[in-house]
Design a protein around this motif. Structure first.
Motif, PDB file in Angstrom:
ATOM      1  N   LEU A 170      21.955  40.356  46.683  1.00  0.00           N
ATOM      2  CA  LEU A 170      22.476  41.802  47.149  1.00  0.00           C
ATOM      3  C   LEU A 170      23.904  42.163  46.414  1.00  0.00           C
ATOM      4  O   LEU A 170      23.732  43.504  46.622  1.00  0.00           O
ATOM      5  N   ASP A 171      24.491  41.583  45.830  1.00  0.00           N
ATOM      6  CA  ASP A 171      25.486  42.006  45.140  1.00  0.00           C
ATOM      7  C   ASP A 171      25.997  41.074  43.890  1.00  0.00           C
ATOM      8  O   ASP A 171      25.799  39.729  43.971  1.00  0.00           O
ATOM      9  N   LYS A 172      25.774  41.633  42.629  1.00  0.00           N
ATOM     10  CA  LYS A 172      26.182  40.793  41.387  1.00  0.00           C
ATOM     11  C   LYS A 172      27.187  41.687  40.732  1.00  0.00           C
ATOM     12  O   LYS A 172      27.529  41.402  39.465  1.00  0.00           O
ATOM     13  N   SER A 173      28.080  42.276  41.554  1.00  0.00           N
ATOM     14  CA  SER A 173      29.248  43.117  41.175  1.00  0.00           C
ATOM     15  C   SER A 173      30.173  42.230  40.242  1.00  0.00           C
ATOM     16  O   SER A 173      30.758  42.888  39.226  1.00  0.00           O
ATOM     17  N   GLY A 174      30.242  40.890  40.442  1.00  0.00           N
ATOM     18  CA  GLY A 174      31.153  40.140  39.836  1.00  0.00           C
ATOM     19  C   GLY A 174      30.764  39.584  38.535  1.00  0.00           C
ATOM     20  O   GLY A 174      31.648  38.803  37.884  1.00  0.00           O
ATOM     21  N   LEU A 175      29.551  39.658  38.321  1.00  0.00           N
ATOM     22  CA  LEU A 175      29.153  38.810  37.042  1.00  0.00           C
ATOM     23  C   LEU A 175      29.708  39.507  35.801  1.00  0.00           C
ATOM     24  O   LEU A 175      29.827  40.529  35.673  1.00  0.00           O
ATOM     25  N   PRO A 176      30.239  38.719  34.834  1.00  0.00           N
ATOM     26  CA  PRO A 176      31.110  39.335  34.017  1.00  0.00           C
ATOM     27  C   PRO A 176      30.629  40.019  32.632  1.00  0.00           C
ATOM     28  O   PRO A 176      31.232  40.832  32.113  1.00  0.00           O
ATOM     29  N   SER A 177      29.154  39.532  32.540  1.00  0.00           N
ATOM     30  CA  SER A 177      28.533  40.301  31.366  1.00  0.00           C
ATOM     31  C   SER A 177      27.267  39.857  31.647  1.00  0.00           C
ATOM     32  O   SER A 177      26.711  39.295  32.660  1.00  0.00           O
ATOM     33  N   ASP A 178      26.424  40.690  30.923  1.00  0.00           N
ATOM     34  CA  ASP A 178      24.980  40.396  31.010  1.00  0.00           C
ATOM     35  C   ASP A 178      24.450  39.069  30.653  1.00  0.00           C
ATOM     36  O   ASP A 178      23.176  38.604  30.623  1.00  0.00           O
ATOM     37  N   ARG A 179      25.220  38.124  30.108  1.00  0.00           N
ATOM     38  CA  ARG A 179      25.225  36.788  29.798  1.00  0.00           C
ATOM     39  C   ARG A 179      24.971  35.730  30.962  1.00  0.00           C
ATOM     40  O   ARG A 179      24.189  34.798  30.809  1.00  0.00           O
ATOM     41  N   PHE A 180      25.244  36.419  32.164  1.00  0.00           N
ATOM     42  CA  PHE A 180      25.309  35.786  33.168  1.00  0.00           C
ATOM     43  C   PHE A 180      24.213  36.099  34.095  1.00  0.00           C
ATOM     44  O   PHE A 180      24.009  37.322  34.247  1.00  0.00           O
ATOM     45  N   PHE A 181      23.469  35.122  34.880  1.00  0.00           N
ATOM     46  CA  PHE A 181      22.119  35.447  35.461  1.00  0.00           C
ATOM     47  C   PHE A 181      22.099  34.266  36.414  1.00  0.00           C
ATOM     48  O   PHE A 181      22.319  33.277  36.509  1.00  0.00           O
ATOM     49  N   ALA A 182      21.708  35.047  37.899  1.00  0.00           N
ATOM     50  CA  ALA A 182      21.526  33.989  38.814  1.00  0.00           C
ATOM     51  C   ALA A 182      20.450  34.318  39.612  1.00  0.00           C
ATOM     52  O   ALA A 182      19.783  35.470  39.567  1.00  0.00           O
ATOM     53  N   GLU A 183      19.694  33.197  40.047  1.00  0.00           N
ATOM     54  CA  GLU A 183      18.554  33.436  40.821  1.00  0.00           C
ATOM     55  C   GLU A 183      18.519  32.393  42.146  1.00  0.00           C
ATOM     56  O   GLU A 183      18.931  31.741  42.076  1.00  0.00           O
TER      57      GLU A 183
ATOM     58  N   GLN B 146      33.710  31.699  40.493  1.00  0.00           N
ATOM     59  CA  GLN B 146      34.427  31.409  39.194  1.00  0.00           C
ATOM     60  C   GLN B 146      35.662  31.028  39.351  1.00  0.00           C
ATOM     61  O   GLN B 146      36.409  32.079  39.865  1.00  0.00           O
ATOM     62  N   GLN B 147      36.157  29.879  38.932  1.00  0.00           N
ATOM     63  CA  GLN B 147      37.510  29.626  39.221  1.00  0.00           C
ATOM     64  C   GLN B 147      38.482  28.912  38.070  1.00  0.00           C
ATOM     65  O   GLN B 147      37.847  27.791  37.570  1.00  0.00           O
ATOM     66  N   ALA B 148      39.080  29.813  37.431  1.00  0.00           N
ATOM     67  CA  ALA B 148      39.828  29.560  36.069  1.00  0.00           C
ATOM     68  C   ALA B 148      40.674  28.379  36.807  1.00  0.00           C
ATOM     69  O   ALA B 148      41.340  28.441  37.753  1.00  0.00           O
ATOM     70  N   LEU B 149      41.310  27.482  35.735  1.00  0.00           N
ATOM     71  CA  LEU B 149      42.363  26.498  36.060  1.00  0.00           C
ATOM     72  C   LEU B 149      43.635  27.251  36.828  1.00  0.00           C
ATOM     73  O   LEU B 149      44.178  28.087  36.172  1.00  0.00           O
ATOM     74  N   GLY B 150      43.976  26.576  37.813  1.00  0.00           N
ATOM     75  CA  GLY B 150      45.101  27.172  38.591  1.00  0.00           C
ATOM     76  C   GLY B 150      45.142  28.400  39.195  1.00  0.00           C
ATOM     77  O   GLY B 150      46.044  29.226  39.474  1.00  0.00           O
ATOM     78  N   GLN B 151      43.864  28.758  39.328  1.00  0.00           N
ATOM     79  CA  GLN B 151      43.726  30.305  39.867  1.00  0.00           C
ATOM     80  C   GLN B 151      42.780  30.307  41.152  1.00  0.00           C
ATOM     81  O   GLN B 151      42.228  29.292  41.502  1.00  0.00           O
ATOM     82  N   GLY B 152      42.664  31.352  41.910  1.00  0.00           N
ATOM     83  CA  GLY B 152      41.929  31.458  42.785  1.00  0.00           C
ATOM     84  C   GLY B 152      40.357  31.846  42.339  1.00  0.00           C
ATOM     85  O   GLY B 152      40.265  32.331  41.275  1.00  0.00           O
ATOM     86  N   PRO B 153      39.438  31.352  43.213  1.00  0.00           N
ATOM     87  CA  PRO B 153      38.138  31.616  42.882  1.00  0.00           C
ATOM     88  C   PRO B 153      37.846  33.211  42.790  1.00  0.00           C
ATOM     89  O   PRO B 153      38.585  33.964  43.556  1.00  0.00           O
ATOM     90  N   GLU B 154      37.151  33.602  42.158  1.00  0.00           N
ATOM     91  CA  GLU B 154      36.683  34.829  41.903  1.00  0.00           C
ATOM     92  C   GLU B 154      35.115  35.067  42.089  1.00  0.00           C
ATOM     93  O   GLU B 154      34.343  34.353  41.431  1.00  0.00           O
ATOM     94  N   PHE B 155      34.657  36.119  42.853  1.00  0.00           N
ATOM     95  CA  PHE B 155      33.494  36.399  43.305  1.00  0.00           C
ATOM     96  C   PHE B 155      32.556  36.595  42.113  1.00  0.00           C
ATOM     97  O   PHE B 155      32.967  37.447  41.163  1.00  0.00           O
ATOM     98  N   LEU B 156      31.349  36.091  41.807  1.00  0.00           N
ATOM     99  CA  LEU B 156      30.321  36.476  41.007  1.00  0.00           C
ATOM    100  C   LEU B 156      29.165  37.147  41.540  1.00  0.00           C
ATOM    101  O   LEU B 156      28.755  38.286  41.133  1.00  0.00           O
ATOM    102  N   THR B 157      28.535  36.703  42.348  1.00  0.00           N
ATOM    103  CA  THR B 157      27.395  37.285  42.958  1.00  0.00           C
ATOM    104  C   THR B 157      26.985  36.457  44.417  1.00  0.00           C
ATOM    105  O   THR B 157      27.492  35.464  44.638  1.00  0.00           O
ATOM    106  N   TYR B 158      26.133  37.301  45.265  1.00  0.00           N
ATOM    107  CA  TYR B 158      25.742  36.756  46.508  1.00  0.00           C
ATOM    108  C   TYR B 158      24.339  37.002  46.738  1.00  0.00           C
ATOM    109  O   TYR B 158      23.663  38.107  46.309  1.00  0.00           O
ATOM    110  N   PHE B 159      23.880  36.100  47.526  1.00  0.00           N
ATOM    111  CA  PHE B 159      22.288  36.102  47.941  1.00  0.00           C
ATOM    112  C   PHE B 159      22.020  36.366  49.359  1.00  0.00           C
ATOM    113  O   PHE B 159      23.030  35.426  49.971  1.00  0.00           O
TER     114      PHE B 159
END
Lengths: 115, 117
Positions: free
Chosen positions: A55-68, A36-49
């Motif tokens: 294998l890693d979903k430590s960056g998901l900010p809340s349970d509203r975010f889901f990846a598959e 996830q990249q906010a305006l003018g900022q560096g990307p921040e990790f969300l999740t990895y497959f």
């Protein structure tokens, strides 16, 4: 060859709506990342497959975010009940392997605006 | 936790001149990888150069080279003979080494490079 593609490129959602963002990685790439990249900022990790395994979903900010990534290729990032703070560019990246200094190839991103 | 800091929000260089972008990082690990990525206004991020921490020799890629100072935890990028196409936002990034089961990148805040004709 084809790079990483993402769709849609732009998405406008009303607060409270659900959105789904798609990523098509480079064919044969085992690893897939969402940032996830906010305006003018560096990307921040969300999740990895790795293939279909998340294998890693430590960056998901809340349970509203889901990846598959059910078949180990295309991935979808879903955000439920969108909030204004979710407005950002969502970047997808893939790499051939995780081990070693493997390059991550990035897609063009999806710019999400929540009104 | 690892952190990456880019203390120069903006830099400017004259075409054909040399510019150095700074990056420092914090980690307790001894084996890791460092990267510089370029993000032009079209937003597609591309890799510029990478460095493996166990290698003492600084990486070079044509006009791009790094000054890797492991003890100081510093990883600066030097762009020689700057070209108009080098104008972009540059990100320094850290990745944990082989013992990690995740390849996630930790990015700095970025430096916007302007190239003046």
């Amino acid at each position: 060859g084809a790079g990483v593609s993402q769709s849609p490129r732009y998405k406008v959602a009303k607060r409270g709506q659900d959105v789904a963002l798609r990523c098509d990685p480079i064919s044969g790439h085992v690893s897939l990342f969402w940032y996830q990249q906010a305006l003018g900022q560096g990307p921040e990790f969300l999740t990895y497959f790795q293939n279909e395994a998340q294998l890693d979903k430590s960056g998901l900010p809340s349970d509203r975010f889901f990846a598959e990534r059910p078949e180990g290729s295309v991935s979808t990032l879903k955000i439920q009940r969108t909030q204004q703070e979710d407005s950002a560019v969502y970047l997808c990246a893939s790499s051939l392997l995780t081990a070693g200094p493997n390059e991550q190839f990035f897609g063009p991103g999806t710019r999400l605006t929540v009104l | 936790a690892q952190t990456v800091t880019q203390s120069q929000p903006e830099m400017s260089v004259q075409e054909a001149e040399t510019v150095t972008l700074s990056c420092t990082y914090d980690t307790s690990e001894s084996d890791y990888y460092l990267f510089w990525y370029k993000q032009p206004p079209s937003r597609q991020m591309i890799l510029v150069i990478r460095q493996e921490a166990y290698k003492q020799q600084n990486a070079t890629e044509n006009r791009f080279s790094v000054n890797f100072q492991k003890a100081a935890k510093s990883f600066s990028l030097k762009i020689s003979d700057s070209q108009l196409g080098d104008a972009a936002m540059y990100f320094c990034a850290y990745r944990r080494g082989p013992s990690s089961n995740t390849g996630k990148l930790i990015f700095g805040q970025g430096t916007t490079l302007q190239v003046k004709p």
